[in-house]
Design a protein around this motif. Structure first.
Motif, short mmCIF file in Angstrom:
data_model
loop_
_atom_site.label_atom_id
_atom_site.label_comp_id
_atom_site.label_asym_id
_atom_site.label_seq_id
_atom_site.Cartn_x
_atom_site.Cartn_y
_atom_site.Cartn_z
N SER A 76 0.85 -1.18 0.00
CA SER A 76 0.00 0.00 0.00
C SER A 76 0.89 1.24 0.00
O SER A 76 1.79 1.36 0.82
CB SER A 76 -0.91 0.01 1.24
OG SER A 76 -1.75 -1.14 1.25
N TYR A 77 0.62 2.17 -0.94
CA TYR A 77 1.45 3.36 -1.08
C TYR A 77 0.88 4.58 -0.37
O TYR A 77 1.57 5.26 0.38
CB TYR A 77 1.63 3.70 -2.56
CG TYR A 77 2.28 2.63 -3.38
CD1 TYR A 77 3.24 1.78 -2.84
CD2 TYR A 77 1.95 2.46 -4.72
CE1 TYR A 77 3.84 0.79 -3.59
CE2 TYR A 77 2.56 1.48 -5.50
CZ TYR A 77 3.49 0.65 -4.92
OH TYR A 77 4.08 -0.32 -5.68
N ALA A 78 -0.36 4.89 -0.65
CA ALA A 78 -0.97 6.13 -0.16
C ALA A 78 -2.43 5.88 0.18
O ALA A 78 -3.09 5.08 -0.45
CB ALA A 78 -0.87 7.22 -1.23
N PRO A 79 -2.95 6.56 1.23
CA PRO A 79 -2.27 7.55 2.08
C PRO A 79 -1.42 6.92 3.19
O PRO A 79 -0.66 7.62 3.84
CB PRO A 79 -3.44 8.32 2.68
CG PRO A 79 -4.53 7.32 2.77
CD PRO A 79 -4.39 6.44 1.56
N TYR A 80 -1.56 5.60 3.42
CA TYR A 80 -0.78 4.94 4.46
C TYR A 80 0.07 3.84 3.84
O TYR A 80 -0.42 3.02 3.08
CB TYR A 80 -1.69 4.31 5.52
CG TYR A 80 -2.62 5.29 6.19
CD1 TYR A 80 -2.13 6.25 7.08
CD2 TYR A 80 -3.98 5.26 5.94
CE1 TYR A 80 -2.98 7.15 7.70
CE2 TYR A 80 -4.85 6.16 6.56
CZ TYR A 80 -4.34 7.10 7.43
OH TYR A 80 -5.18 7.99 8.04
N GLU A 81 1.34 3.84 4.16
CA GLU A 81 2.22 2.79 3.68
C GLU A 81 2.07 1.55 4.55
O GLU A 81 2.01 1.63 5.77
CB GLU A 81 3.67 3.26 3.69
CG GLU A 81 3.99 4.35 2.69
CD GLU A 81 5.46 4.67 2.66
OE1 GLU A 81 6.28 3.73 2.75
OE2 GLU A 81 5.81 5.86 2.58
N GLN A 82 2.01 0.42 3.89
CA GLN A 82 1.97 -0.85 4.59
C GLN A 82 2.37 -1.95 3.62
O GLN A 82 2.11 -1.85 2.41
CB GLN A 82 0.58 -1.15 5.16
CG GLN A 82 0.53 -2.39 6.04
CD GLN A 82 -0.87 -2.67 6.55
OE1 GLN A 82 -1.77 -2.99 5.79
NE2 GLN A 82 -1.06 -2.54 7.86
N VAL A 83 3.01 -2.99 4.13
CA VAL A 83 3.40 -4.12 3.30
C VAL A 83 2.92 -5.40 3.98
O VAL A 83 3.16 -5.60 5.18
CB VAL A 83 4.94 -4.19 3.11
CG1 VAL A 83 5.30 -5.40 2.24
CG2 VAL A 83 5.45 -2.91 2.48
N LEU A 84 2.23 -6.24 3.22
CA LEU A 84 1.82 -7.57 3.68
C LEU A 84 2.50 -8.59 2.78
O LEU A 84 2.37 -8.51 1.55
CB LEU A 84 0.30 -7.74 3.59
CG LEU A 84 -0.55 -6.93 4.54
CD1 LEU A 84 -2.03 -7.12 4.21
CD2 LEU A 84 -0.29 -7.31 5.99
N VAL A 85 3.21 -9.52 3.37
CA VAL A 85 3.93 -10.53 2.59
C VAL A 85 3.66 -11.90 3.19
O VAL A 85 3.71 -12.09 4.41
CB VAL A 85 5.45 -10.27 2.60
CG1 VAL A 85 6.17 -11.31 1.75
CG2 VAL A 85 5.76 -8.87 2.08
N SER A 86 3.38 -12.87 2.32
CA SER A 86 3.22 -14.26 2.75
C SER A 86 4.08 -15.15 1.87
O SER A 86 4.06 -15.03 0.64
CB SER A 86 1.76 -14.71 2.64
OG SER A 86 1.66 -16.12 2.80
N ASN A 87 4.83 -16.05 2.51
CA ASN A 87 5.61 -17.03 1.76
C ASN A 87 4.91 -18.39 1.69
O ASN A 87 5.51 -19.39 1.30
CB ASN A 87 7.01 -17.20 2.37
CG ASN A 87 6.96 -17.76 3.79
OD1 ASN A 87 5.91 -18.11 4.32
ND2 ASN A 87 8.13 -17.84 4.42
N GLY A 88 3.65 -18.40 2.09
CA GLY A 88 2.87 -19.63 2.06
C GLY A 88 2.64 -20.22 3.43
O GLY A 88 1.71 -20.99 3.64
N SER A 89 3.49 -19.85 4.40
CA SER A 89 3.34 -20.36 5.76
C SER A 89 3.42 -19.25 6.81
O SER A 89 2.80 -19.34 7.86
CB SER A 89 4.40 -21.42 6.06
OG SER A 89 5.71 -20.88 5.90
N THR A 90 4.17 -18.19 6.52
CA THR A 90 4.34 -17.07 7.44
C THR A 90 3.81 -15.79 6.81
O THR A 90 3.99 -15.56 5.61
CB THR A 90 5.82 -16.88 7.80
OG1 THR A 90 6.31 -18.06 8.42
CG2 THR A 90 6.01 -15.71 8.76
#
Length: 211
Positions: A76-90
């Motif tokens: 997510s860039y704007a208005p709030y930055e956030q990153v969600l990442v999944s490798n399949g288990s975490t």
């Protein structure tokens, strides 16, 4: 938590298995055939969230990528930055402005979040959702209603264009709040490496491990 809720709803774009159960309804089988074309993709998105009176609460923009099974990156860039990442288990949830990352085991129930509906096995879709389809001119729309009661949403609508490319999702929760996610520039994700869906915690970031 609210920001994570919005973001988790928006991440909807992994793909199901190509094998449909004989017990699946025709609508479920049709949905599966459309979803089978959404693997290893990258796209831009715009997300609009409305309250129960249809007043706009928030607009969010960003970029996503995904690979089956259950691997995705939602930025997510704007208005709030956030990153969600999944490798399949975490699952990592990183909030740069809070200098904080939450790490937890990925809940692989298809009804826990919409992304897992689309990244899991198609044989499980009919176990957790009632699926209804309709054709509007050249577009195909699917409405999915969770059979469980402990879900983040009450109803999910997937809309595909005439080329069978997913173009929009509409998510409604129990209080009438609606989230509309529109995709653009959908294309195949290339040069996938083992690091694509791993998250390196930035130095100085607080780490929260959630059970």
């Amino acid at each position: 938590m609210k920001r994570f809720y919005f973001a988790s709803l928006a991440v909807l774009f992994a793909c199901t298995s190509s094998f449909a159960s004989e017990a699946d309804s025709p609508d479920t089988q049709l949905l599966t055939s459309f979803l089978n074309g959404i693997d290893n993709i990258v796209a831009e998105y715009v997300q609009h969230t409305h309250d129960g009176n249809n007043s706009l609460l928030q607009t969010q923009k960003g970029r996503l990528s995904l690979t089956r099974p259950n691997k995705f990156k939602w930025e997510s860039y704007a208005p709030y930055e956030q990153v969600l990442v999944s490798n399949g288990s975490t699952l990592w949830q990183y909030d740069p402005d809070l200098e904080q990352v939450t790490i937890q085991k990925l809940d692989n129930r298809l009804s826990s979040t919409p992304v897992l509906l689309l990244s899991g096995n198609s044989k499980d879709v009919s176990k957790e959702y009632d699926v209804y389809s309709e054709k509007l001119q050249d577009e195909y729309h699917f409405v999915l209603i969770p059979k469980r009661t402990d879900t983040l949403f009450d109803r999910l609508r997937l809309e595909f264009n005439p080329e069978k490319v997913l173009r929009r999702m509409v998510i409604k929760d129990e209080v009438g709040q609606k989230t509309v996610i529109t995709l653009s520039g959908v294309k195949k994700l290339t040069n996938i490496t083992p690091e694509t869906y791993e998250f390196i915690v930035p130095e100085g970031t607080d780490i929260i491990k959630s059970q």
